[in-house]
Design a protein around this motif. Structure first.
Motif, PDB file in Angstrom:
ATOM      1  N   PHE A  13      45.852 -13.627 -24.549  1.00 55.13           N
ATOM      2  CA  PHE A  13      45.730 -12.179 -24.412  1.00 55.13           C
ATOM      3  C   PHE A  13      46.472 -11.465 -25.536  1.00 55.13           C
ATOM      4  O   PHE A  13      45.933 -10.551 -26.166  1.00 55.13           O
ATOM      5  N   LEU A  14      47.703 -11.905 -25.770  1.00 56.94           N
ATOM      6  CA  LEU A  14      48.506 -11.285 -26.825  1.00 56.94           C
ATOM      7  C   LEU A  14      47.807 -11.394 -28.168  1.00 56.94           C
ATOM      8  O   LEU A  14      47.765 -10.439 -28.946  1.00 56.94           O
ATOM      9  N   ILE A  27      48.478  -8.927 -37.647  1.00 53.96           N
ATOM     10  CA  ILE A  27      49.928  -9.037 -37.764  1.00 53.96           C
ATOM     11  C   ILE A  27      50.256 -10.063 -38.833  1.00 53.96           C
ATOM     12  O   ILE A  27      49.985 -11.233 -38.712  1.00 53.96           O
ATOM     13  N   ARG A  28      50.822  -9.578 -39.870  1.00 52.66           N
ATOM     14  CA  ARG A  28      51.317 -10.459 -40.942  1.00 52.66           C
ATOM     15  C   ARG A  28      52.711  -9.973 -41.296  1.00 52.66           C
ATOM     16  O   ARG A  28      53.064  -8.816 -41.039  1.00 52.66           O
ATOM     17  N   ALA A  29      53.510 -10.831 -41.819  1.00 51.19           N
ATOM     18  CA  ALA A  29      54.851 -10.406 -42.235  1.00 51.19           C
ATOM     19  C   ALA A  29      54.685  -9.385 -43.344  1.00 51.19           C
ATOM     20  O   ALA A  29      54.144  -9.674 -44.400  1.00 51.19           O
ATOM     21  N   GLN A  30      55.121  -8.195 -43.046  1.00 50.74           N
ATOM     22  CA  GLN A  30      54.980  -7.121 -44.019  1.00 50.74           C
ATOM     23  C   GLN A  30      56.362  -6.561 -44.320  1.00 50.74           C
ATOM     24  O   GLN A  30      56.994  -5.982 -43.454  1.00 50.74           O
ATOM     25  N   ASN A  61      41.252  -8.481 -35.796  1.00 49.58           N
ATOM     26  CA  ASN A  61      41.476  -7.115 -35.314  1.00 49.58           C
ATOM     27  C   ASN A  61      41.620  -6.173 -36.501  1.00 49.58           C
ATOM     28  O   ASN A  61      41.907  -6.613 -37.607  1.00 49.58           O
ATOM     29  N   PRO A  62      41.442  -4.868 -36.249  1.00 44.33           N
ATOM     30  CA  PRO A  62      41.632  -3.882 -37.322  1.00 44.33           C
ATOM     31  C   PRO A  62      42.956  -4.100 -38.048  1.00 44.33           C
ATOM     32  O   PRO A  62      43.037  -3.988 -39.252  1.00 44.33           O
ATOM     33  N   ALA A  63      43.969  -4.396 -37.263  1.00 39.58           N
ATOM     34  CA  ALA A  63      45.274  -4.608 -37.895  1.00 39.58           C
ATOM     35  C   ALA A  63      45.770  -6.010 -37.573  1.00 39.58           C
ATOM     36  O   ALA A  63      46.032  -6.341 -36.440  1.00 39.58           O
ATOM     37  N   GLU A  84      44.025  -9.397 -27.775  1.00 40.74           N
ATOM     38  CA  GLU A  84      44.090  -7.949 -27.596  1.00 40.74           C
ATOM     39  C   GLU A  84      44.979  -7.280 -28.615  1.00 40.74           C
ATOM     40  O   GLU A  84      44.802  -6.123 -28.936  1.00 40.74           O
ATOM     41  N   CYS A  85      45.951  -7.992 -29.060  1.00 38.94           N
ATOM     42  CA  CYS A  85      46.984  -7.344 -29.865  1.00 38.94           C
ATOM     43  C   CYS A  85      47.135  -7.883 -31.280  1.00 38.94           C
ATOM     44  O   CYS A  85      47.394  -7.138 -32.204  1.00 38.94           O
ATOM     45  N   CYS A  86      47.017  -9.162 -31.431  1.00 44.20           N
ATOM     46  CA  CYS A  86      47.401  -9.731 -32.722  1.00 44.20           C
ATOM     47  C   CYS A  86      46.319 -10.564 -33.382  1.00 44.20           C
ATOM     48  O   CYS A  86      46.595 -11.348 -34.289  1.00 44.20           O
ATOM     49  N   MET A 109      49.233 -16.017 -23.747  1.00 47.49           N
ATOM     50  CA  MET A 109      49.319 -16.077 -25.208  1.00 47.49           C
ATOM     51  C   MET A 109      47.993 -15.635 -25.821  1.00 47.49           C
ATOM     52  O   MET A 109      47.958 -14.894 -26.803  1.00 47.49           O
TER      53      MET A 109
END
Lengths: 111, 111
Positions: A86-87, A100-103, A96-98, A90-92, A84
């Motif tokens: 890592f996700l 994750i939000r509900a878009q 981070n530059p991006a 690395e990803c969320c 979790m």
DNA sequence: ACTTTATTTCTATATTTGTCGAATTAATTG
DNA sequence: CAATTAATTCGACAAATATAGAAATAAAGT
């Protein structure tokens, strides 16, 4: 190489039977749940279940401990947490530059 | 049936190439990233990449939008968020019987 | 020792997956 | 419209996966 490892673990979660097993394991907590109990809850042949369990063990998601005739399955919580993490990292991750939000929609220019 | 859906999405993340794609997509944010950019960053044949992209699209993880000759790939952030929410709610929620916390060792009686 | 219970391993088979060259479609440019 | 660029679809094949019955192993009870 950490990505490969995470992918291998996600692949194991990416199967409905194994995800159902995973859910049972989470709910069982650190006391674990017996193979027989998993089998009766999921209603699948023992050999099939055994196959899935061995795969999950192989990538470190869980382990087994025998108590007499029954084998108890226990999630490796720290491994799951690492996955979790890592996700998220690395990803969320929120930093981070991006993020994750509900878009509701991507901007008109792209998607 | 939601478990099946989550499993299908996790299965797509459970492949090193696709997880690498996923990471690029997250970092690309809502402006997306072109297929060509993904290809040059991952250095794989176009047909192989295309195969993986179509699989990810099929389970709703991402989508494509053409802009002239180039196709932009954009993560479906709300879908990813739903998947994460499923994992947390169904499996790892803090108010579940078993909370996922880093646990150095299972109690002596089981694992 | 034999039987029962619990679970795995073996074996076979059908299906899915991953890979990638070659051909194809889509859009732009000269 | 021919050539170029961007990416997909087609087709073929090897490898991995999923399923499950039958046989084997493990532990306990009689």
């Amino acid at each position: 190489m950490e990505l490969e490892f995470a992918a291998a673990q996600l692949a194991e979660l990416g199967h409905s039977t194994r995800l159902a097993i995973f859910r049972l394991l989470v709910r069982a907590g650190r006391s674990g749940i017996s193979v027989g109990d998993i089998q009766s809850q999921l209603d699948i042949p023992g050999s099939t279940l055994s196959h899935h369990l061995s795969r999950m063990i192989k990538v470190g998601l869980m382990q087994q401990q025998r108590d007499g005739r029954t084998l108890f399955c226990c999630l490796n919580f720290q491994v799951v947490e690492s996955l979790m993490a890592f996700l998220v990292a690395e990803c969320c991750a929120a930093d981070n530059p991006a993020v994750i939000r509900a878009q509701p929609e991507c901007k008109s220019g792209s998607c």
